[in-house]
Structures are given as structure tokens and as C-alpha cells.
Design an enzyme around this catalytic site. Structure first.
Site, short mmCIF file in Angstrom:
data_model
loop_
_atom_site.label_atom_id
_atom_site.label_comp_id
_atom_site.label_asym_id
_atom_site.label_seq_id
_atom_site.Cartn_x
_atom_site.Cartn_y
_atom_site.Cartn_z
N SER A 66 -0.50 -2.81 -6.44
CA SER A 66 -0.64 -1.47 -7.04
C SER A 66 0.67 -0.74 -7.26
CB SER A 66 -1.59 -0.63 -6.19
OG SER A 66 -1.14 -0.56 -4.85
N LYS A 104 -0.70 4.85 -10.94
CA LYS A 104 -1.16 6.23 -11.12
C LYS A 104 -0.83 6.80 -12.49
CE LYS A 104 -1.65 7.88 -6.42
NZ LYS A 104 -1.11 6.80 -5.58
N GLU A 129 -2.59 18.58 -7.11
CA GLU A 129 -2.02 18.65 -5.77
C GLU A 129 -1.53 17.27 -5.40
OE1 GLU A 129 -5.52 18.89 -5.86
OE2 GLU A 129 -5.99 16.99 -4.88
C1 LIG Z 1 -1.79 6.26 -4.51
C2 LIG Z 1 -1.62 4.82 -4.30
C3 LIG Z 1 -2.67 4.00 -3.82
C4 LIG Z 1 -4.01 4.55 -3.39
O1 LIG Z 1 -4.75 5.18 -4.37
P1 LIG Z 1 -6.02 4.49 -5.03
O2 LIG Z 1 -6.65 5.60 -5.80
O3 LIG Z 1 -6.90 3.98 -3.92
O4 LIG Z 1 -5.53 3.40 -5.89
C5 LIG Z 1 -2.46 2.64 -3.72
N1 LIG Z 1 -1.28 2.08 -4.02
C6 LIG Z 1 -0.24 2.82 -4.48
C7 LIG Z 1 1.04 2.14 -4.80
C8 LIG Z 1 -0.37 4.22 -4.62
O5 LIG Z 1 0.67 4.93 -5.06
#
Ligand SMILES: *Cc1c(COP(=O)(O)O)cnc(C)c1O
Length: 397
Positions: free
Chosen positions: A379, A91, A113
Site C-alpha cells: 500500500s 491514498k 482531518e
Molecule cells: C493510511 C494507510 C493505510 C491504512 O488505510 P486503509 O484505508 O486501511 O488502506 C495502509 N497503508 C498505508 C501506506 C497508508 O498510508
């Protein structure tokens, strides 16, 4: 950042996307639409963005060949380590990009938000770094549930604005943030944390996250001689990490792109966030896309054990990729994701975010050849999920 996936001038990907906003919000969105490309394509912007991604965020993140998973699944498994970014997930790529954009638009204040707090922390971090005033809107109930992230945001200098109306969760925080934006279109920029919302947000966020696949290409070429893998797998909440990991592989004629939704307790259990599996076309948060709704158009409360995937819609780009069969959308249940999270921790010494564990779990469902090159986008890291990981284990006993 050359793009292969640009929306049309009105922000549509096929029939999905657009900017369905109330008239009062129109000037805010229009200013962004008219300026974002000009700004982010300048050499000056790109130079500052790339330098911060490198020295502050810690990019490029490693593309790690997992010997253990490769043996387990009898294929060539690579993990793209977005968990090693500063603040622990992808993010931050978008938060820094948007704060840099806001500064060039002469904005003095950032609002956002947050539900679970991850987007709020990334935004507060970028604001602290770049010296902009930051207000994070958060439902009163979420503030109570997500204390560590609230504390982080406060330490980073952000103001937390509790939403006290309605269900006192994310929806209500969104309403209040939008109201604040309408009241100050000149001085305030509103940061959306995923590839959702009215045009130009999906394109903006996709471009900032596309660095993920840009790096994978270079890294894979170095390791295997071929920049294109057979598969890329990523979890799908709003869809920002997935589009980042897919971006430069769309339409290459080789790579199969697999997006993994949160099945929750099961797609037909009534407690799920599997938007594409169940979804009907509609409008949510300013764009046309698939969403989970009742026959008379009420949005259904989604469920996933991972807060980041617990969203009733999906970015319009992913609706388009799904309908045009450029990506395959599948789902994984809470149980399967949790098992994958425990597994990776034990086998690799990496505790993944439960969101990312959905992508990992899908490896069990694939028919792989030993020569197949598979990239799983990890992610984020699982530190934020410690309590959930602990309690679920206990519940199981
Ligand atoms: C917020 C988040 C997601 C989901 O958000 P996407 O916009 O679909 O990527 C996935 N993995 C992690 C670790 C997150 O913090």
C-alpha cells in the site's frame, strides 16, 4: 468502473453501513448521497479522473513478480506497487477522486482531518493540483509528533487547524472538522480518507480505490494468462487499500481474499487494533460496523506500531465481507510486521510502509503450493516510517 459490490439505497452492506449522523449534518450527507453516482459515472468525470491517475499519480502501478520472495515462500509472489504512486501510497487515488467530485458540486473549499498526516498530505496535494482551498484539522499533539508531514502540507498551501480540545489527537480533529462542515454545507466538501463514515463515503472511496484490482486483473492476465490469482493479501486499517485490491475479485469463485489487521502487542494484550478479532457491532463515525469497545459501549483506544492501522473501527464493507465469509480477516503483531519490513528491505531493495509490512508478514503463516499465485498489495513506501524502523531496531539490541 462497473461495481460488483454496491450498497443498498440506504447505504447498507447486509446489516452494516448506513448513515447514522446527527440531524445538523443530514443536509451535507444527503447532497452527496443524491449526487455522487450521477457525477462519478459521467464520461467527463471518468476521463479527467483516469487521465490524472495516469499522468499525475503515475498509474498503472507495476505488478511486480518477486523472484526472491517466490523462492523464499515456494509460491508465485507478486507485489502490487502502490508505494510507487505520487506521494507514496494509495491514498492519493481517493483524494483526487473526491476533489474532482467537490468541484463538480461547486464546492470552493476542502476540509479533512488527519492523524499521522498521510491523508492530510494526499488531500493537500490534490487541492494544490486542482486549485481548491484546503484546511486540514489536526490534533495539537499530532502536529508536534508529525512535523515532516505538517511541513509538507504547509508547502502544498494547506492551512493547518490545530485541535486543542480533549486528548488533542485525531478524535478531536474529527469533531472540529465536522463542526466546520456543519457551518458551511454549501461551500465545503469534507474528504474522508478511508472506506469509513456515513453512506455514501464507503462506496465512494471503494470505487475510487477499485482501480487497484482493475489493474491487477489486466496485469496478471498478461503475465500468467489468468486474471484471477489464488490469493490477494492487503493490510486493514479503515480498509481502503484492501477493498481496492479485492474489489474486482469478490465472488469470482477462485480468489481468496485475506485482510490483515494490526494485532499490536497481541490480540489479547489490551494494546491492539485487531477490530474484527475483538470487535462487537456498534456505530462509529456514522456507520454500523465492528469496533473495539467496552461492555458499556465506550470505544477502546487502539494500538498499532503503524499509524495508518491504529483505528478502533473498520469500514462496514469489511464487516460484511467478514460475516459473509467472502474475505478472511487475520492479524499480525507489531513484531511480525517490523521483521517483514526489515526482510523486504534486505531481500528486495524495497522499504515498505509498516502498514503494508503487515500484509507481507502474513506470507509466513500460509500453507502455499508452488503453483499458487499470490498478490500482496504494497500500500505504501516506508520513507515516512524511517524513525520507527530505526528506533525499533535499536530497542531490540
Ligand atoms: C493510511 C494507510 C493505510 C491504512 O488505510 P486503509 O484505508 O486501511 O488502506 C495502509 N497503508 C498505508 C501506506 C497508508 O498510508
Amino acid at each position: 468502473m462497473k461495481t460488483t459490490l454496491q450498497p443498498d439505497e440506504n447505504g447498507f452492506y447486509g446489516e452494516f453501513g448506513g448513515a447514522f449522523v446527527p440531524e445538523m449534518l443530514y443536509p451535507n450527507v444527503l447532497e452527496l448521497q443524491q449526487n455522487y453516482l450521477q457525477i462519478i459515472e459521467t464520461e467527463d468525470f471518468q476521463k479527467e479522473f483516469k487521465l490524472l491517475l495516469k499522468d499525475y499519480v503515475g498509474r498503472p502501478t507495476p505488478l511486480y513478480f518477486s523472484k526472491n520472495l517466490s523462492e523464499q515462500f515456494q509460491a508465485q509472489i507478486y507485489l502490487k506497487r502502490e508505494d510507487l504512486n505520487h506521494t507514496g501510497a494509495h491514498k492519493i487515488n481517493n483524494a483526487i477522486g473526491q476533489v474532482l467530485l467537490a468541484k463538480r458540486l461547486n464546492k470552493k473549499r476542502i476540509i479533512a482531518e488527519t492523524g499521522a498526516g498521510q491523508h492530510g498530505v494526499a488531500t493537500a496535494t490534490a487541492c494544490a493540483l486542482l486549485g481548491l482551498d484546503c484546511t486540514i484539522y489536526m490534533g495539537e499533539i499530532d502536529i508536534e509528533r508529525q512535523k515532516p508531514n505538517v511541513e509538507r502540507m504547509r508547502l502544498l498551501g494547506a492551512k493547518i487547524q490545530p485541535a486543542t480540545s480533549g486528548s488533542k489527537t485525531l478524535k478531536d480533529a474529527t469533531n472540529e472538522a465536522i463542526r466546520a462542515w456543519i457551518n458551511d454545507p454549501v461551500g465545503t466538501h469534507y474528504i474522508i480518507g478511508s472506506v469509513v463514515g456515513p453512506h455514501p463515503y464507503p462506496d465512494l472511496v471503494a470505487q475510487f480505490q477499485s482501480v487497484i484490482s482493475q489493474e491487477i486483473k489486466i496485469q496478471l492476465k498478461e503475465k500468467t494468462g489468468d486474471e484471477n490469482p489464488d490469493y490477494v493479501i492487503a493490510c486493514l486499517g479503515g480498509g481502503s487499500n484492501a477493498i481496492g485490491a479485492f474489489y474486482h475479485f469478490i465472488d469470482n469463485g477462485k480468489t481468496q481474499l485475506i485482510a490483515v489487521e494490526a494485532g499490536g502487542l497481541g490480540v489479547y494484550s489490551g494494546k491492539t487494533a485487531a477490530t474484527i478479532a475483538l470487535g462487537k457491532k456498534g456505530i462509529i463515525h456514522g456507520s454500523k460496523t465492528y469496533l473495539i469497545q467496552t461492555d458499556d459501549g465506550q470505544i477502546v483506544e487502539p494500538h498499532s506500531i503503524s499509524a495508518g492501522l491504529d483505528y478502533p473501527g473498520i469500514g462496514p464493507i469489511h464487516s460484511y465481507l467478514h460475516d459473509t465469509k467472502k474475505a478472511e480477516v487475520v492479524s499480525i503483531t507489531d513484531e511480525e510486521a517490523m521483521q517483514a519490513a526489515y526482510d523486504l528491505s534486505r531481500r528486495e531493495g524495497i522499504i515498505p510502509a509498516i502498514e503494508s509490512a503487515h500484509a507481507l508478514a502474513y506470507l509466513h503463516k500460509m500453507k502455499l503450493k508452488t503453483t499458487d499465485v499470490v498478490v500482496v498489495n504494497l500500500s505504501g513506501r516506508g520513507d515516512k516510517d524511517l524513525a520507527t524502523l530505526q528506533n525499533y531496531r535499536t530497542d531490540e539490541k
